[in-house]
Design an enzyme around this catalytic site. Structure first.
Site, PDB file in Angstrom:
ATOM      1  N   ARG A  82      44.340 -31.057  61.645  1.00 22.84           N
ATOM      2  CA  ARG A  82      43.414 -31.106  62.772  1.00 22.84           C
ATOM      3  C   ARG A  82      43.149 -29.753  63.403  1.00 22.84           C
ATOM      4  O   ARG A  82      42.003 -29.409  63.686  1.00 22.84           O
ATOM      5  CB  ARG A  82      43.919 -32.053  63.861  1.00 22.84           C
ATOM      6  N   THR A  83      44.210 -29.002  63.665  1.00 21.99           N
ATOM      7  CA  THR A  83      43.996 -27.733  64.371  1.00 21.99           C
ATOM      8  C   THR A  83      43.136 -26.823  63.499  1.00 21.99           C
ATOM      9  O   THR A  83      42.167 -26.212  63.975  1.00 21.99           O
ATOM     10  CB  THR A  83      45.343 -27.079  64.713  1.00 21.99           C
ATOM     11  N   LYS A 111      53.469  -8.990  47.374  1.00 20.66           N
ATOM     12  CA  LYS A 111      53.793  -7.647  46.847  1.00 20.66           C
ATOM     13  C   LYS A 111      54.677  -6.892  47.828  1.00 20.66           C
ATOM     14  O   LYS A 111      54.887  -5.687  47.673  1.00 20.66           O
ATOM     15  CB  LYS A 111      52.498  -6.849  46.637  1.00 20.66           C
ATOM     16  N   ARG A 132      48.429 -19.816  63.051  1.00 19.18           N
ATOM     17  CA  ARG A 132      49.548 -20.763  63.180  1.00 19.18           C
ATOM     18  C   ARG A 132      50.710 -20.198  62.384  1.00 19.18           C
ATOM     19  O   ARG A 132      50.545 -19.818  61.218  1.00 19.18           O
ATOM     20  CB  ARG A 132      49.161 -22.147  62.662  1.00 19.18           C
ATOM     21  N   HIS A 165      51.558 -24.510  71.956  1.00 17.76           N
ATOM     22  CA  HIS A 165      50.326 -24.869  71.253  1.00 17.76           C
ATOM     23  C   HIS A 165      49.253 -25.012  72.337  1.00 17.76           C
ATOM     24  O   HIS A 165      48.817 -26.103  72.667  1.00 17.76           O
ATOM     25  CB  HIS A 165      50.561 -26.191  70.520  1.00 17.76           C
TER      26      HIS A 165
HETATM   27  C1  NCD Z   1      51.055 -30.952  66.277  1.00 17.17           C
HETATM   28  C2  NCD Z   1      51.633 -29.600  65.933  1.00 17.17           C
HETATM   29  O1  NCD Z   1      51.370 -29.046  64.877  1.00 17.17           O
HETATM   30  O2  NCD Z   1      52.326 -29.098  66.788  1.00 17.17           O
HETATM   31  N1  NCD Z   1      49.924 -31.256  65.555  1.00 17.17           N
HETATM   32  C3  NCD Z   1      48.716 -30.781  66.004  1.00 17.17           C
HETATM   33  O3  NCD Z   1      48.471 -29.597  66.056  1.00 17.17           O
HETATM   34  N2  NCD Z   1      47.818 -31.672  66.440  1.00 17.17           N
HETATM   35  C4  NCD Z   1      52.036 -32.037  66.364  1.00 17.17           C
HETATM   36  C5  NCD Z   1      52.992 -32.290  65.259  1.00 17.17           C
HETATM   37  O4  NCD Z   1      53.004 -31.634  64.216  1.00 17.17           O
HETATM   38  O5  NCD Z   1      53.780 -33.221  65.435  1.00 17.17           O
END
Ligand code: NCD
Length: 366
Positions: A82-83, A111, A132, A165
């Site tokens: 989703r993100t 490398k 991320r 997040h």
């Molecule tokens: C979450 C995350 O990655 O922190 N997912 C998200 O970004 N919607 C929640 C999770 O992984 O449980």
């Protein structure tokens, strides 16, 4: 002010926030503590406007003219559906070309290139890095590193280890405002009722210790005096002391519980989370009985009217699927809200928010 802070977590929050800002505006988006109430609400209104404008072909075309001259890099080296996709879609909404690195085994990191050097290289090609990463603090360190480069570009944290997040928390607030604070009249456009979360009880349920979305949302909710937070979790998975201290400092009412069944009838919103067992060292959390942190169909008769169920997703078994098609379920709406909120965030970073507001007023608010 140290030029090269080794460990940003040792700095005061105010100092950390200052290092992520430019000219008193948020530049890098790394911590939920960067957001004040006014800006949270401004972003929610902007997301609402983008959503309305995008409904019409001509509006969608206008939005795509806004950032055609910028490029975004999505550096996502931790799993994401989703993100990642909502940032991709947000870039598309704003006409911003984007590229991705999701698997460092296809980059020069194999490398022996360090991650820092990779980020430095990306900053030469792109105008925004959305990241991320499994390590807490890495996004913040990279933001500081980018600050020291001649060509400084903004960075957005799309999930940093077990820590934060922030854009998920923004879309969660946006969902709460839309769900609990919508004006009743039909056809109302982006006006949220004043103080929509005042007097509301929001329960966080599940793995609160390692769920970064919970941590970031708890920070943001501290901007809404009058809200009440319940933390419902097995004792070994309870929310961190640092969050409790922050909440207390902001005089927000809160309680610790260990069984959802005991509090379900008090909740205006329930924020469910899955067991984050990828962080286990030795499968230690698998023995926890998650049934006390599961919302069942049978509980529905004890729900307050209009009670909202949220989940950042992915879910496992913590929500009874029979609740999916009830009006309580807002987790699918959260997914879509994320796209509009992330578009609003990117528009704001690149200062095209005023153009969106002008367009909105000239077409929709006559
Ligand atoms: C979450 C995350 O990655 O922190 N997912 C998200 O970004 N919607 C929640 C999770 O992984 O449980």
């Amino acid at each position: 002010m140290p030029q090269d802070p080794e460990d940003p977590a040792q700095l005061s929050t105010a100092h950390r926030v200052a290092l992520l800002s430019r000219d008193d505006r948020i530049f890098h988006v790394v911590l939920a503590q960067q957001f004040d109430r006014e800006f949270i609400e401004e972003l929610c209104r902007l997301a609402e406007m983008i959503r309305s404008i995008a409904e019409a072909r001509q509006g969608a075309q206008f939005l795509r003219t806004l950032l055609g001259h910028k490029r975004a890099m999505l550096y996502f080296i931790q799993p994401s559906t989703r993100t990642f996709l909502s940032f991709t879609a947000a870039c598309q909404v704003l006409g911003m070309p984007h590229n991705e690195v999701r698997n460092p085994s296809t980059s020069s990191e194999v490398k022996g290139e360090t991650e820092d050097d990779t980020i430095r290289v990306l900053s030469q090609y792109f105008d925004l890095i959305i990241m991320r990463h499994p390590e807490e603090g890495f996004a913040e360190q990279m933001a500081h590193m980018l600050n020291r480069m001649r060509r400084t570009i903004p960075l957005i944290n799309g999930g940093s280890g077990k820590d934060q997040h922030p854009t998920q928390a923004l879309l969660d607030i946006y969902t709460l405002l839309r769900s609990l604070g919508r004006p009743a009249q039909e056809g109302a456009r982006p006006i949220f009722s004043p103080d929509p979360l005042k007097g509301k009880t929001i329960a966080f349920v599940g793995d609160l210790q390692r769920g970064r979305t919970v941590r970031s949302l708890a920070y943001l909710l501290c901007r809404f005096p009058g809200v009440r937070m319940l933390f419902v979790s097995a004792p070994e998975l309870q929310i961190g002391e640092d969050i409790i201290e922050y909440i207390e400092r902001h005089s927000i009412e809160h309680e610790i519980h260990d069984d959802l069944r005991a509090v379900i009838d008090q909740c205006d919103a329930v924020y469910m989370t899955r067991l984050q067992d990828e962080w286990d060292r030795d499968g230690e959390s698998r023995s926890i009985d998650y049934s006390s942190y599961t919302i069942t169909y049978e509980m529905a008769e004890r729900f307050k009217p209009g009670m909202v169920i949220m989940h950042p997703l992915p879910r496992r078994h913590e929500i009874d699927k029979r609740l999916d098609n009830t009006p309580h379920a807002r987790y699918w709406a959260q997914v879509r809200n994320g796209m509009w909120m992330r578009a609003a965030m990117i528009a704001s970073i690149f200062n095209v928010d005023a153009r969106i507001i002008d367009h909105y007023h000239s077409y929709y608010a006559r």
